[in-house]
Enzyme design. Structure first.
Site, mmCIF file in Angstrom:
data_model
loop_
_atom_site.group_PDB
_atom_site.id
_atom_site.type_symbol
_atom_site.label_atom_id
_atom_site.label_comp_id
_atom_site.label_asym_id
_atom_site.label_seq_id
_atom_site.Cartn_x
_atom_site.Cartn_y
_atom_site.Cartn_z
ATOM 1 N N ASP A 1 0.789 -1.239 0.000
ATOM 2 C CA ASP A 1 0.000 0.000 0.000
ATOM 3 C C ASP A 1 0.822 1.290 0.000
ATOM 4 O O ASP A 1 1.872 1.374 0.639
ATOM 5 C CB ASP A 1 -0.885 0.056 1.243
ATOM 6 C CG ASP A 1 -1.606 -1.248 1.490
ATOM 7 O OD1 ASP A 1 -1.613 -2.117 0.605
ATOM 8 O OD2 ASP A 1 -2.176 -1.386 2.583
ATOM 9 N N ARG B 1 -7.630 -1.079 11.477
ATOM 10 C CA ARG B 1 -6.358 -0.688 10.844
ATOM 11 C C ARG B 1 -6.590 0.312 9.709
ATOM 12 O O ARG B 1 -7.695 0.563 9.308
ATOM 13 C CB ARG B 1 -5.611 -1.911 10.323
ATOM 14 C CG ARG B 1 -6.270 -2.665 9.199
ATOM 15 C CD ARG B 1 -5.268 -3.693 8.644
ATOM 16 N NE ARG B 1 -5.821 -4.508 7.605
ATOM 17 C CZ ARG B 1 -6.405 -5.678 7.804
ATOM 18 N NH1 ARG B 1 -6.546 -6.155 9.019
ATOM 19 N NH2 ARG B 1 -6.870 -6.370 6.766
ATOM 20 N N ASP B 2 -5.485 0.852 9.228
ATOM 21 C CA ASP B 2 -5.432 1.726 8.054
ATOM 22 C C ASP B 2 -6.094 3.094 8.273
ATOM 23 O O ASP B 2 -6.984 3.492 7.522
ATOM 24 C CB ASP B 2 -6.061 1.028 6.828
ATOM 25 C CG ASP B 2 -5.512 -0.364 6.605
ATOM 26 O OD1 ASP B 2 -4.411 -0.658 7.126
ATOM 27 O OD2 ASP B 2 -6.172 -1.168 5.924
HETATM 28 C C1 FRU Z 1 -3.941 -3.846 2.409
HETATM 29 C C2 FRU Z 1 -3.415 -4.248 3.762
HETATM 30 C C3 FRU Z 1 -3.823 -3.251 4.825
HETATM 31 C C4 FRU Z 1 -2.756 -3.420 5.840
HETATM 32 C C5 FRU Z 1 -1.546 -3.612 4.974
HETATM 33 C C6 FRU Z 1 -0.464 -4.446 5.557
HETATM 34 O O1 FRU Z 1 -3.136 -4.253 1.358
HETATM 35 O O2 FRU Z 1 -3.849 -5.541 4.095
HETATM 36 O O3 FRU Z 1 -5.112 -3.445 5.319
HETATM 37 O O4 FRU Z 1 -2.612 -2.334 6.684
HETATM 38 O O5 FRU Z 1 -2.013 -4.223 3.792
HETATM 39 O O6 FRU Z 1 0.643 -4.423 4.719
#
Ligand code: FRU
Length: 480
Positions: free
Chosen positions: A56, A183-184
């Protein structure tokens, strides 16, 4: 001064210089310098990490006269890779900036941030009191908001234009977790309610609000989205008095509606669309609204070209970023659609331009005969009126890109002609990347693709008559 003194002066200077440069280098864990970005399939104007895996895009921000990008780095354990650019085209991979507790890097790579791994997040620029509370100084700072797995939503900061990164002492600032959900975090400033908003992947998407990026209060939840939310406002059909909010998830599926500082409401009649129909578009992120220099109002997006099926045979590194695009909103058949168009800055890397006049294309005509390139932009416009062709195609090395005039599909996805019965197609081709844009960006198709490395022919063909309105070819310069 005798020779001995001169020598020891030099030695002392060398020691000081080496320790300073070591100190500077030690800010980021470096990649192997001998990697030259010329490997098979390595994009020549698409960003990819110098070595190892990327996923990402995180922490896109303009600050201190340059663009910054943090990205998910490291296959087994995720870190914050870090790159900078002066023009969004030429990126310098600075190395690994955010190194989590479970890092696989050697012990001299200081574990400088919280969590077992650094998972995705975003970044904003602050100064004054907000900076003071996080960094201890009012100086302008980049604040990266990331998921420290096993810990929660965390902050890391730099107030020297990205030269060094520190973890916030009070981490986590929200969403305590044993695992990696929520997350994120995607953080942006909401002007009308004068607060920071955090959209996070948690039971769909959950919103929190804050005045200082530290204390977060629950606002609302929407049953939409899987991983990596992003959110921004865009004018509809270019009308700045008609701004709409867009909420998207990692897949590129998006809602259009209103956001009042607490709740996101999708416009009732609006359907959910994908902003890219190719196989390899994921976890896109935009620069924060109002963050670009010179009051540039654009919303610029970069995504991860993912390729879930094991990649295309990249060696030394894996995966890459998409070419930056500028986003828009356009009404089409009574629905609001995102448009994605490569940023205009692409014209600064044009080389060997060729332009063709309007003409009738017949079976066996190949206007691109004699054009050889593996990294180029090709833009075409056709009038479908009176066409006897059923298929119109461009062949790039070993790849066919077909417009089916009967079903009105490009690469098997709908691309309807406009009111004048025209279609336009733009290809960005790089050594291992294919991006196809149609009808001013209402169509977007992203794919990491293994073009046969030693094959640089391009062909335009049709199985009947079709009117070409215009065609333009630009070789693109290597940006490494
Ligand atoms: C999306 C993801 C996110 C996570 C990250 C980990 O590609 O799964 O949700 O934060 O990759 O690398």
């Amino acid at each position: 001064m005798n020779m001995y003194n001169k020598g020891s002066g030099l030695a002392l200077f060398t020691i000081i210089f080496l320790s300073i440069s070591n100190f500077v280098n030690a800010q980021y864990y470096p990649h192997n310098d001998s990697i030259n970005y010329k490997e098979n399939y390595r994009g020549q104007y698409h960003f990819s990490p110098r070595s190892e895996w990327m996923n990402d895009i995180n922490g896109l921000v303009y600050q201190g006269g340059k663009y910054h990008m943090i990205y998910q780095w490291g296959n087994k354990i995720r870190h914050g890779g870090y790159a900078t650019s002066h023009d969004l085209l030429h990126w310098k991979d600075q190395g690994v900036a955010l190194i989590p507790q479970n890092s696989f890097l050697p012990p001299d790579a200081k574990r400088n941030v919280s969590g077992n791994e650094v998972y995705s997040g975003s970044a904003v620029v602050v100064s004054g009191e907000t900076a003071m509370k996080i960094t201890g100084s009012e100086k302008e700072a980049i604040i990266a908001i990331y998921t420290g797995t096993g810990k929660g939503t965390c902050l890391a900061w730099s107030n020297n234009n990205g030269k060094t990164w520190q973890d916030y002492q009070g981490n986590p600032v929200g969403n305590l977790t044993d695992d990696a959900i929520p997350r994120d975090p995607c953080v942006f400033w909401h002007e009308p309610s004068s607060k920071w908003i955090l959209a996070i992947y948690e039971n769909g998407t959950t919103f929190y609000g804050s005045s200082d990026l530290i204390q977060w209060d629950y606002l609302s939840n929407i049953n939409f989205g899987y991983e990596c939310p992003d959110m921004f406002q865009l004018p509809l059909d270019g009308d700045e008095n008609n701004m709409k909010w867009v909420l998207l998830d990692a897949n590129g599926s998006y809602l259009v509606g209103e956001f009042d500082g607490t709740t996101f409401r999708k416009d009732e009649s609006q359907q959910t669309f994908m902003m890219d129909v190719g196989p390899d578009f994921y976890a896109a992120q935009t620069f924060p609204m109002g963050n670009l220099p010179n009051n540039d109002p654009r919303i610029i997006q970069i995504a991860w070209m993912d390729h879930w099926n094991g990649g295309i045979g990249e060696i030394v590194w894996e995966r890459n970023a998409t070419f930056p695009v500028s986003l828009g909103l356009k009404t089409l058949n009574e629905q609001i659609r995102i448009t994605r168009n490569p940023i205009n800055e692409i014209s600064t890397i044009y080389e060997n331009t060729k332009v063709w006049d309007s003409q009738l294309i017949k079976v066996g005509t190949n206007l691109l005969k004699g054009v050889h390139s593996k990294k180029f932009e090709l833009s075409l416009e056709f009038d479908l009126t009176g066409s006897t062709a059923l298929n119109l195609g461009i062949k790039v090395a070993n790849r066919y890109i077909i417009y089916d005039l009967y079903n009105k599909t490009l690469l098997s996805n709908e691309l309807l002609p406009d009111d004048a019965n025209h279609i336009s197609i733009k290809l960005l081709v790089d050594w291992g990347q294919l991006e196809v844009f149609g009808n001013e960006g209402t169509f977007s198709y992203t794919q990491q693709f293994a073009f046969s490395p030693d094959h640089d022919n391009i062909e335009l063909f049709s199985d009947g008559d079709i009117q070409l309105i215009s065609m333009e070819f630009h070789e693109l310069a290597r940006t490494w």
